[in-house]
Write a protein that holds these residues in place. Structure first.
Motif, short mmCIF file in Angstrom:
data_model
loop_
_atom_site.label_atom_id
_atom_site.label_comp_id
_atom_site.label_asym_id
_atom_site.label_seq_id
_atom_site.Cartn_x
_atom_site.Cartn_y
_atom_site.Cartn_z
N UNK A 71 16.30 4.73 -25.79
CA UNK A 71 16.76 6.01 -25.26
C UNK A 71 16.06 6.35 -23.95
N UNK A 72 14.76 6.01 -23.86
CA UNK A 72 14.03 6.28 -22.62
C UNK A 72 14.55 5.42 -21.47
N UNK A 73 14.88 4.18 -21.76
CA UNK A 73 15.44 3.32 -20.72
C UNK A 73 16.75 3.91 -20.20
N UNK A 74 17.60 4.38 -21.13
CA UNK A 74 18.85 5.01 -20.73
C UNK A 74 18.58 6.28 -19.93
N UNK A 75 17.59 7.08 -20.37
CA UNK A 75 17.30 8.34 -19.70
C UNK A 75 16.79 8.10 -18.28
N UNK A 76 15.96 7.08 -18.10
CA UNK A 76 15.47 6.79 -16.75
C UNK A 76 16.63 6.36 -15.84
N UNK A 77 17.55 5.59 -16.38
CA UNK A 77 18.74 5.23 -15.60
C UNK A 77 19.58 6.47 -15.31
N UNK A 78 19.67 7.36 -16.29
CA UNK A 78 20.39 8.62 -16.10
C UNK A 78 19.78 9.44 -14.97
N UNK A 79 18.44 9.49 -14.93
CA UNK A 79 17.78 10.28 -13.90
C UNK A 79 18.09 9.74 -12.51
N UNK A 80 18.14 8.43 -12.40
CA UNK A 80 18.49 7.82 -11.12
C UNK A 80 19.91 8.18 -10.72
N UNK A 81 20.83 8.07 -11.69
CA UNK A 81 22.23 8.39 -11.40
C UNK A 81 22.40 9.87 -11.08
N UNK A 82 21.71 10.72 -11.83
CA UNK A 82 21.82 12.17 -11.63
C UNK A 82 21.28 12.56 -10.26
N UNK A 83 20.12 12.01 -9.90
CA UNK A 83 19.53 12.34 -8.60
C UNK A 83 20.45 11.92 -7.46
N UNK A 84 21.07 10.75 -7.60
CA UNK A 84 22.00 10.28 -6.57
C UNK A 84 23.23 11.18 -6.51
N UNK A 85 23.72 11.59 -7.67
CA UNK A 85 24.95 12.39 -7.74
C UNK A 85 24.76 13.75 -7.07
N UNK A 86 23.62 14.39 -7.32
CA UNK A 86 23.42 15.75 -6.77
C UNK A 86 22.79 15.70 -5.38
N UNK A 87 22.53 14.50 -4.87
CA UNK A 87 21.92 14.39 -3.55
C UNK A 87 22.85 14.75 -2.42
#
Length: 561
Positions: free
Chosen positions: A312-328
């Motif tokens: 779950x943490x591996x998925x969450x870290x990938x999510x954070x990368x995707x989220x940061x890029x999306x809202x950038x």
């Protein structure tokens, strides 16, 4: 100003109340620790330490008093010299490094003497209605020794070791609400400062963290004398209080459907309100982006040794990368930015990531969210009363509302009823066993609401829609608890878990996390499918630094630079 837009409905209980999603919840503005620290800062609570009688070996007693506008509360702490072979986080332990009671007011010397004869015994002792909670804690042995030794030698502890553990002591239980003679919830429920759920317990943990900081410094001073260093306040703030929570807590969300509904409904209402905002101001977007960066630091510091959480943490870290890029870019500009962000997360992120987004979008909107904290207690005792005049047809409909998915399940299939909940004779704590391998069926607790709902629904087939349900219950009293729960659905649509709590694949850690997320816990670290370690108050200001400016966003680590 917040631009209100169209009404957004709260998310469907059928989606929210799945165990996998409940096991992915994160703290938010409505978490009980943050409710408390905001209140204490807003009301200017004062803190004192009238007693600190601890020897150089770390043995003795202390009293910490928190004075609010109308009342005072005091943590009475007892520090012990615990041999290593007796240190255990299991509920069957009989000795601890420290034991505590939260006293209603300021204790006299006689009160402290009385408590000294009982609090160190925990379950084997008894407290009175003057006490609001009873708790105990053990040291994180290696980190404790490292911090004491470092300070005694005149240097600061290693930040990496601090972050790898996160706490100097962890509680193994914080008991309240009438256990072992302590005051019942009804005694304090009408007090403004304790009206929100678990405020007495959260205050106990807040004061425990203060005691732990003082105790480790005291022992370093005793060992190092004049050369001992003072613990850097920045390092001290990063230390929380750990907690080991096992199966004893898991049934809580099943046994308190109206209360748990109120927690979930308040959060879902908050999410819906923010999603309904027509636009976001530059300041609101900036707040979200700053908190997102700080949240990313917290995720990077999150460690776990359990395979489920590692994934779950591996998925969450990938999510954070995707989220940061999306809202950038311009994702948060234009109409209904938060609704669009939530919809995007549902397609692009894991459930861990989706629920983190749901929590983070609340941060820029205290005016929309924080007032909902007054709706989270259970002030509806009438919901427990069965309405015997309700027509059978209406009862059937209520059962289908929560358990339509369960009515066609084969409840005789071993995989669907593999587990059974019971109460251990030794500690009177809930346990879960294997139905077909252990002699526990005769002691099974009613913690399988889906199975019981299917059974009651089938039994109701023999009755016409217009008959009062009282006629059914006269002949089938074994279904009273199911009919009661079905009727509670009228005021508690989020009161039922939409999953099988006795299946071969059920993960009690999902139930534990659901509750602990509302406490405000972070860095969940499952140690099996049945118990979890967490951290509480890491990053929180100590009393001398508690102000309205520091009282809320402490849960997110500061970003360097």
């Amino acid at each position: 100003m917040t631009a209100q837009g169209t009404h957004i409905a709260r998310r469907d209980p059928a989606d929210v109340m799945r165990l996998k999603r409940l096991g992915s919840l994160h703290q938010c503005r409505l978490s009980f620790m943050r409710i408390l620290t905001r209140r204490m800062a807003r009301e200017g609570w004062r803190f004192s330490r009238p007693v600190f009688d601890i020897d150089g070996n770390g043995v003795g007693r202390a009293v910490y008093t928190a004075q609010g506008p109308e009342r005072a509360y005091s943590l009475v702490a007892f520090a012990h010299d615990l041999p290593a072979e007796l240190r255990s986080d299991r509920v069957i332990a009989e000795a601890w490094d420290a034991t505590f009671a939260l006293f209603d007011g300021v204790p006299t010397a006689a009160d402290v003497d009385r408590l000294s004869q009982n609090v160190p015994l925990q379950e084997a002792g008894r407290v009175s209605e003057s006490e609001l909670s009873l708790s105990r804690a053990n040291r994180s042995v290696r980190l404790w020794a490292h911090v004491v030794d470092a300070l005694a030698e005149g240097r600061q502890p290693d930040p990496e070791q601090i972050d790898s553990v996160g706490y100097l002591m962890r509680t193994t239980a914080v008991y309240g609400s009438g256990k072992f003679g302590a005051a019942d919830r009804e005694v304090i429920a009408d007090r403004d400062e304790l009206q929100a759920p678990f405020q007495a317990e959260m205050l106990s943990v807040y004061l425990t963290r203060l005691f732990v900081r003082d105790l480790v410094q005291h022992m370093a001073d005793a060992k190092g004398g004049d050369r001992a260093a003072r613990l850097d306040p920045a390092i001290a703030r990063r230390l929380g209080i750990g907690n080991s929570t096992g199966l004893g807590m898991a049934p809580f969300i099943v046994n308190h459907p109206v209360l748990f509904n109120n927690w979930i409904m308040a959060r879902e209402e908050a999410i819906a309100r923010v999603r309904g905002c027509q636009s976001a101001s530059a300041a609101e977007i900036d707040t979200f982006l700053r908190i997102l960066k700080r949240s990313a630091v917290s995720v990077e510091r999150w460690r776990s040794q359990h395979p489920i959480q590692i994934e779950k943490l591996a998925e969450l870290k990938a999510d954070m990368t995707a989220l940061s890029a999306h809202v950038g870019g311009d994702a948060l500009r234009g109409d209904a930015p938060w609704d669009r962000l939530v919809r995007w997360s549902e397609m692009a992120l894991s459930e861990e990531g989706q629920e983190l987004v749901a929590s983070l979008i609340l941060e820029p909107y205290p005016d929309l969210v924080d007032g909902l904290s007054c709706c989270m207690a259970d002030g509806n005792p009438g919901a427990f009363t069965i309405d015997g005049a309700m027509p059978v047809g209406e009862v059937r409909s209520l059962i289908r509302n929560s358990f339509d998915w369960a009515l066609t399940m084969d409840w005789d299939a071993p995989e669907n009823c593999a587990r059974a909940w019971y109460v251990s004779e030794e500690k009177l704590e809930p346990r879960m066993g294997e139905r077909f391998e252990e002699p526990i069926v005769d002691y099974e607790q009613p913690l399988a609401p889906a199975r019981d709902a299917a059974s009651a629904h089938k039994a109701l087939e023999a009755y016409s829609d217009g008959q009062p349900v009282a006629e059914f219950l006269l002949r089938h009293p074994e279904h009273r608890h199911t009919i009661r729960r079905a009727q509670m659905n009228r005021v508690a649509p989020y009161g039922e878990i939409h999953d099988n709590t006795i299946s071969a694949s059920v993960l009690p850690i999902d139930m534990l996390r659901a509750k602990l997320s509302f406490f405000g816990a972070t860095h969940f670290d499952p140690r099996s499918d049945r118990w979890v370690r967490i951290c509480m108050y890491a990053g929180a200001p100590y009393p001398e630094d508690l102000t309205p400016d520091t009282a809320d966003l402490w849960v997110y680590p500061e970003v360097a630079g």
